[in-house]
Design a protein around this motif. Structure first.
Motif, PDB file in Angstrom:
ATOM      1  N   LYS A  16       0.786  -1.226   0.000  1.00 46.34           N
ATOM      2  CA  LYS A  16       0.000   0.000   0.000  1.00 46.34           C
ATOM      3  C   LYS A  16       0.819   1.277   0.000  1.00 46.34           C
ATOM      4  CE  LYS A  16      -3.946  -2.049   2.249  1.00 46.34           C
ATOM      5  NZ  LYS A  16      -4.933  -1.948   3.320  1.00 46.34           N
ATOM      6  N   SER A  32      -1.044   4.774  -4.326  1.00 46.09           N
ATOM      7  CA  SER A  32      -2.104   5.293  -5.193  1.00 46.09           C
ATOM      8  C   SER A  32      -1.921   6.774  -5.523  1.00 46.09           C
ATOM      9  CB  SER A  32      -3.461   5.095  -4.518  1.00 46.09           C
ATOM     10  OG  SER A  32      -3.484   5.794  -3.281  1.00 46.09           O
ATOM     11  N   CYS A  33      -1.016   7.468  -4.833  1.00 41.74           N
ATOM     12  CA  CYS A  33      -0.876   8.926  -5.001  1.00 41.74           C
ATOM     13  C   CYS A  33       0.309   9.339  -5.869  1.00 41.74           C
ATOM     14  CB  CYS A  33      -0.757   9.589  -3.633  1.00 41.74           C
ATOM     15  SG  CYS A  33      -2.260   9.448  -2.685  1.00 41.74           S
TER      16      CYS A  33
END
Length: 83
Positions: A16, A32-33
């Motif tokens: 993650k 995700s960023c």
């Protein structure tokens, strides 16, 4: 707006998040960023970089030059067909 941030190394990766060394300071970033850019750069949004207090530069996309095609025959025989 997208920006680029230079990192020294990837210290640790999980499913993650990723731990980067940015200016010798360890910084965790959610996977995700950001995305990886060319060389030792990551690309993310400017708001996210400001929120984390990271130094960044604007990301400018410069397309590759298209080489000219030499000795090409012109194709001017355009034919319209009624249907």
């Amino acid at each position: 707006m997208k920006v680029k941030i230079k990192y020294l190394q990837v210290m640790h990766e999980t499913e993650k998040a990723t731990l980067f060394s940015i200016k010798n300071i360890p910084v965790w970033l959610p996977n995700s960023c950001f995305s990886y850019g060319n060389g030792n750069f990551i690309v993310c949004s400017d708001s996210f970089a400001r929120e984390k207090g990271l130094e960044f530069k604007p990301l400018y996309h410069v397309p590759k030059k298209i080489p000219p095609i030499r000795n090409q025959e012109p194709h001017d025989d355009l034919v319209f067909k009624n249907t």
